[in-house]
Scaffold this motif. Structure first.
Motif, PDB file in Angstrom:
ATOM      1  N   VAL A 163       8.536  -6.739 -20.002  1.00  0.00           N
ATOM      2  CA  VAL A 163       8.731  -7.977 -19.100  1.00  0.00           C
ATOM      3  C   VAL A 163       8.389  -7.564 -17.645  1.00  0.00           C
ATOM      4  O   VAL A 163       8.717  -7.049 -17.008  1.00  0.00           O
ATOM      5  CB  VAL A 163      10.048  -8.711 -19.201  1.00  0.00           C
ATOM      6  CG1 VAL A 163      10.228  -9.999 -18.528  1.00  0.00           C
ATOM      7  CG2 VAL A 163      10.318  -8.745 -20.626  1.00  0.00           C
ATOM      8  N   ASN A 170       8.496  -9.959 -14.408  1.00  0.00           N
ATOM      9  CA  ASN A 170       9.273 -10.860 -13.731  1.00  0.00           C
ATOM     10  C   ASN A 170       8.985 -11.342 -12.403  1.00  0.00           C
ATOM     11  O   ASN A 170       9.308 -10.484 -11.614  1.00  0.00           O
ATOM     12  CB  ASN A 170      10.805 -10.820 -14.178  1.00  0.00           C
ATOM     13  CG  ASN A 170      11.551 -12.291 -13.980  1.00  0.00           C
ATOM     14  OD1 ASN A 170      11.458 -12.837 -13.009  1.00  0.00           O
ATOM     15  ND2 ASN A 170      12.634 -12.345 -14.948  1.00  0.00           N
ATOM     16  N   THR A 174      12.180  -4.005 -17.826  1.00  0.00           N
ATOM     17  CA  THR A 174      11.954  -5.435 -16.758  1.00  0.00           C
ATOM     18  C   THR A 174      11.218  -5.086 -15.388  1.00  0.00           C
ATOM     19  O   THR A 174      11.868  -4.109 -14.738  1.00  0.00           O
ATOM     20  CB  THR A 174      13.089  -6.385 -16.724  1.00  0.00           C
ATOM     21  OG1 THR A 174      13.521  -6.542 -17.758  1.00  0.00           O
ATOM     22  CG2 THR A 174      12.737  -7.546 -15.688  1.00  0.00           C
ATOM     23  N   SER A 216      10.643 -13.045 -10.632  1.00  0.00           N
ATOM     24  CA  SER A 216      11.782 -13.715  -9.923  1.00  0.00           C
ATOM     25  C   SER A 216      11.861 -14.491  -9.149  1.00  0.00           C
ATOM     26  O   SER A 216      12.544 -14.822  -8.212  1.00  0.00           O
ATOM     27  CB  SER A 216      12.233 -12.220  -9.127  1.00  0.00           C
ATOM     28  OG  SER A 216      12.143 -11.185  -9.938  1.00  0.00           O
ATOM     29  N   THR A 234       6.982 -13.995 -16.835  1.00  0.00           N
ATOM     30  CA  THR A 234       8.062 -14.959 -16.947  1.00  0.00           C
ATOM     31  C   THR A 234       8.511 -14.919 -15.377  1.00  0.00           C
ATOM     32  O   THR A 234       8.439 -13.854 -14.641  1.00  0.00           O
ATOM     33  CB  THR A 234       9.090 -14.691 -17.904  1.00  0.00           C
ATOM     34  OG1 THR A 234       9.979 -15.942 -17.717  1.00  0.00           O
ATOM     35  CG2 THR A 234       9.919 -13.471 -17.500  1.00  0.00           C
ATOM     36  N   GLY A 235       9.382 -16.014 -14.775  1.00  0.00           N
ATOM     37  CA  GLY A 235       9.835 -16.007 -13.709  1.00  0.00           C
ATOM     38  C   GLY A 235       8.835 -16.270 -12.635  1.00  0.00           C
ATOM     39  O   GLY A 235       9.369 -15.881 -11.532  1.00  0.00           O
TER      40      GLY A 235
END
Length: 405
Positions: A101, A103, A79, A105, A127-128
């Motif tokens: 991943v 992210n 990540t 955040s 993502t995120g």
């Protein structure tokens, strides 16, 4: 007696010139950078290693900053809590979309590609992310290719929770866009340009107003059937189009295969980069539907986009004997089993004979940059004509390449 020192100086100068030219070539060549969140030592803001591929990067952005155009980033599983900005031609390849991943955040957009560049993203999850436009991914004026990318769990306060494109082209193959949200275009918002989805899914996204799956303002949206479904919005839960076009598309038919070249080292190697003539003739008869030169990469891989159908396929290097294989090509990737390409055909007439030997003999012991060097006789691609090339020619002497049925 006075000639020998002069000859020695000339030879040293020639060798030095060749080495300088070769080193300059290597310095400019595209390379692969390794990124690993666990073992990497080069972080964003730290000095770049020299050469740039000599260390492992801890951050994707650090690798992007140190990379040069056309480099590839191999990203290990893990990540990466980052907000990545790309403004050069690059390829980013994760270990697997489920385990690699990126992210955001909740501190910003996950990936921004905001320049007239060509970028490939493969086997990654974004993502995120959060932003006004394109919480997961933003692109403008670029050519963006996504393969097996998951865009999930991102938000936008205006447009395109997962993906926002202001212009340019975006081509998504086997991508998943899910669980993203925005007032308009919960999954995707295309302001202009062209966005195409080949299989995959745009599902489970939500918009407060319009286009839970996709909102297309003035661009073109192309999809294979069934990709956009199961989204929610106040108006047009799956696709909302203002003046943009929505069209059905078919996945391109691609020949994607690795060619085995006789006398070459193991991949990756610059000696595997070569030019091949690829010719397709319908098995039912008729004129060639494809007849073009294609360059392999440093693994011997070539990719060609063609029309689906049943073909006889001829593959020939500039100094190899031809191979002919037959295959029915279907939409998607088609891997061909092409037998090893045999070397020695210096004059490109699909036969290895005395004419080819004459070309080799005239260039023997010459290297790139020297008078008399002839690339047609450099059968193993190592930039010099020597006994290795003679051995390749001798092993195939009198052989004839394959022809169409």
């Amino acid at each position: 007696m006075l000639l020998m020192p002069q000859i020695g100086k000339l030879a040293l100068f020639t060798v030095a010139s060749l080495l300088f030219g070769w080193n300059a070539f290597l310095a400019q060549a595209a390379v692969t950078l390794n990124v690993d969140a666990t073992t990497g030592t080069i972080t964003t803001g730290s000095p770049c290693p020299s050469p740039r591929e000599s260390a492992t990067y801890q951050h994707i952005q650090a690798a992007v900053n140190c990379a040069e155009s056309d480099d590839t980033l191999n990203i290990a599983a893990g990540t990466y809590a980052e907000n990545v900005t790309i403004a050069k031609d690059l390829t980013l390849i994760g270990a697997d979309a489920a385990t690699t991943v990126v992210n955001g955040s909740g501190t910003g957009r996950v990936v921004t590609v905001d320049a007239a560049v060509s970028v490939e993203l493969n086997d990654l999850t974004l993502t995120g992310g959060t932003a006004a436009d394109g919480g997961g991914l933003y692109t403008s004026a670029s050519s963006l290719t996504l393969d097996t990318v998951i865009i999930s769990g991102n938000t936008a306060t205006a447009r395109g929770g997962g993906l926002f494109t202001a212009a340019g082209t975006v081509e998504c193959t086997n991508c998943t866009v899910t669980g993203n949200s925005a007032p308009n275009g919960g999954g995707v918002f295309t302001l202009a340009g062209t966005v195409t989805f080949f299989h995959g899914s745009v599902t489970g996204n939500s918009a407060l107003d319009s286009g839970g799956g996709v909102f297309t303002q003035a661009g073109t949206l192309g999809t294979t059937p069934g990709v956009i479904a199961g989204n929610t919005a106040a108006t047009d839960p799956n696709v909302h189009a203002v003046v943009g076009a929505v069209i059905d598309v078919e996945m391109p038919t691609v020949i994607d295969t690795v060619v085995i070249l006789q006398g070459r080292p193991a991949a990756p190697s610059d000696q595997l980069v070569t030019t091949l003539k690829i010719t397709l003739i319908p098995q039912a008869g008729g004129a060639p539907v494809f007849d073009e030169l294609v360059t392999t990469d440093d693994t011997g891989r070539l990719t060609v986009t063609v029309t689906p159908g049943a073909y006889h396929i001829r593959v020939k290097g500039t100094h190899t004997l031809a191979r002919v294989v037959s295959a029915t090509l279907v939409p998607g990737d088609n891997v061909l089993d092409v037998p090893q390409l045999l070397e020695g055909d210096a004059n490109d007439d699909n036969t290895v004979n005395i004419s080819d030997f004459s070309i080799l003999a005239a260039s023997f012991a010459r290297a790139v940059g020297q008078a008399g060097y002839d690339a047609r006789a450099d059968f193993n691609g190592d930039a010099i004509v020597n006994i290795s090339d003679f051995s390749l020619l001798a092993s195939n002497f009198t052989q004839v390449g394959e022809a169409f049925p």
